[in-house]
Design a protein around this motif. Structure first.
Motif, mmCIF file in Angstrom:
data_model
loop_
_atom_site.group_PDB
_atom_site.id
_atom_site.type_symbol
_atom_site.label_atom_id
_atom_site.label_comp_id
_atom_site.label_asym_id
_atom_site.label_seq_id
_atom_site.Cartn_x
_atom_site.Cartn_y
_atom_site.Cartn_z
ATOM 1 N N ALA A 31 0.827 -1.207 0.000
ATOM 2 C CA ALA A 31 0.000 0.000 0.000
ATOM 3 C C ALA A 31 0.863 1.260 0.000
ATOM 4 O O ALA A 31 0.563 2.225 -0.713
ATOM 5 C CB ALA A 31 -0.934 -0.003 1.203
ATOM 6 N N THR A 32 1.939 1.261 0.789
ATOM 7 C CA THR A 32 2.806 2.444 0.832
ATOM 8 C C THR A 32 3.521 2.662 -0.496
ATOM 9 O O THR A 32 3.836 3.797 -0.842
ATOM 10 C CB THR A 32 3.860 2.353 1.948
ATOM 11 O OG1 THR A 32 4.718 1.244 1.702
ATOM 12 C CG2 THR A 32 3.210 2.242 3.307
ATOM 13 N N GLN A 33 3.752 1.594 -1.228
ATOM 14 C CA GLN A 33 4.450 1.717 -2.505
ATOM 15 C C GLN A 33 3.529 2.118 -3.646
ATOM 16 O O GLN A 33 3.980 2.663 -4.648
ATOM 17 C CB GLN A 33 5.149 0.398 -2.860
ATOM 18 C CG GLN A 33 6.207 -0.007 -1.871
ATOM 19 C CD GLN A 33 7.296 1.039 -1.722
ATOM 20 O OE1 GLN A 33 7.934 1.425 -2.691
ATOM 21 N NE2 GLN A 33 7.484 1.522 -0.505
ATOM 22 N N SER A 34 2.235 1.838 -3.505
ATOM 23 C CA SER A 34 1.317 2.096 -4.616
ATOM 24 C C SER A 34 0.389 3.291 -4.381
ATOM 25 O O SER A 34 -0.139 3.841 -5.341
ATOM 26 C CB SER A 34 0.488 0.849 -4.912
ATOM 27 O OG SER A 34 -0.265 0.481 -3.772
ATOM 28 N N ALA A 36 0.207 7.025 -2.516
ATOM 29 C CA ALA A 36 1.040 8.043 -1.865
ATOM 30 C C ALA A 36 0.456 8.525 -0.541
ATOM 31 O O ALA A 36 1.200 8.897 0.363
ATOM 32 C CB ALA A 36 1.233 9.227 -2.810
ATOM 33 N N GLU A 37 -0.860 8.535 -0.390
ATOM 34 C CA GLU A 37 -1.495 9.095 0.805
ATOM 35 C C GLU A 37 -1.523 8.141 1.997
ATOM 36 O O GLU A 37 -1.954 8.511 3.081
ATOM 37 C CB GLU A 37 -2.935 9.517 0.491
ATOM 38 C CG GLU A 37 -3.042 10.647 -0.522
ATOM 39 C CD GLU A 37 -2.954 10.143 -1.955
ATOM 40 O OE1 GLU A 37 -3.310 8.975 -2.217
ATOM 41 O OE2 GLU A 37 -2.510 10.908 -2.823
ATOM 42 N N VAL A 38 -1.092 6.892 1.810
ATOM 43 C CA VAL A 38 -1.133 5.916 2.903
ATOM 44 C C VAL A 38 -0.007 6.223 3.880
ATOM 45 O O VAL A 38 1.132 6.416 3.496
ATOM 46 C CB VAL A 38 -0.993 4.475 2.370
ATOM 47 C CG1 VAL A 38 -0.888 3.487 3.510
ATOM 48 C CG2 VAL A 38 -2.172 4.140 1.489
ATOM 49 N N ASN A 39 -0.348 6.265 5.170
ATOM 50 C CA ASN A 39 0.654 6.541 6.187
ATOM 51 C C ASN A 39 0.582 5.443 7.243
ATOM 52 O O ASN A 39 -0.098 5.587 8.247
ATOM 53 C CB ASN A 39 0.421 7.922 6.805
ATOM 54 C CG ASN A 39 1.512 8.290 7.778
ATOM 55 O OD1 ASN A 39 2.575 7.677 7.788
ATOM 56 N ND2 ASN A 39 1.259 9.274 8.605
ATOM 57 N N VAL A 40 1.274 4.336 7.013
ATOM 58 C CA VAL A 40 1.246 3.215 7.957
ATOM 59 C C VAL A 40 2.520 3.131 8.788
ATOM 60 O O VAL A 40 2.674 2.217 9.574
ATOM 61 C CB VAL A 40 0.982 1.866 7.250
ATOM 62 C CG1 VAL A 40 -0.401 1.832 6.678
ATOM 63 C CG2 VAL A 40 2.029 1.599 6.198
#
Length: 76
Positions: A31-34, A36-40
């Motif tokens: 998810a972080t690689q695909s 941009a708005e994901v902040n895990v």
């Protein structure tokens, strides 16, 4: 005869839980690689996720072992 938790089976339960937790970390990474708005989080977040996953798996195994010592009909 009722099934009893054997050490090898309990190890398998623990490792299966850890494997599912690791799969979740792979999904978070994807998810972080695909997106941009994901902040895990970063490495520290992943490390803490894995630590608490291990604790949860160990508690689950302990619960299985402890509760398997009592016949089900005496718990109700």
């Amino acid at each position: 005869a009722e099934p009893r938790p054997r050490p090898g089976l309990m190890l398998l339960v623990l490792l299966a839980g850890m494997g599912l937790g690791a799969m979740n970390e792979v999904v978070e990474f994807a998810a972080t690689q695909s997106i941009a708005e994901v902040n895990v989080g970063g490495y520290e977040n992943t490390g803490w996720d894995m630590v608490f996953n291990l604790i949860g798996c160990a508690v689950a195994v302990a619960g299985i072992v402890l509760f398997s010592r009592h016949p089900r009909d005496t718990l109700s």
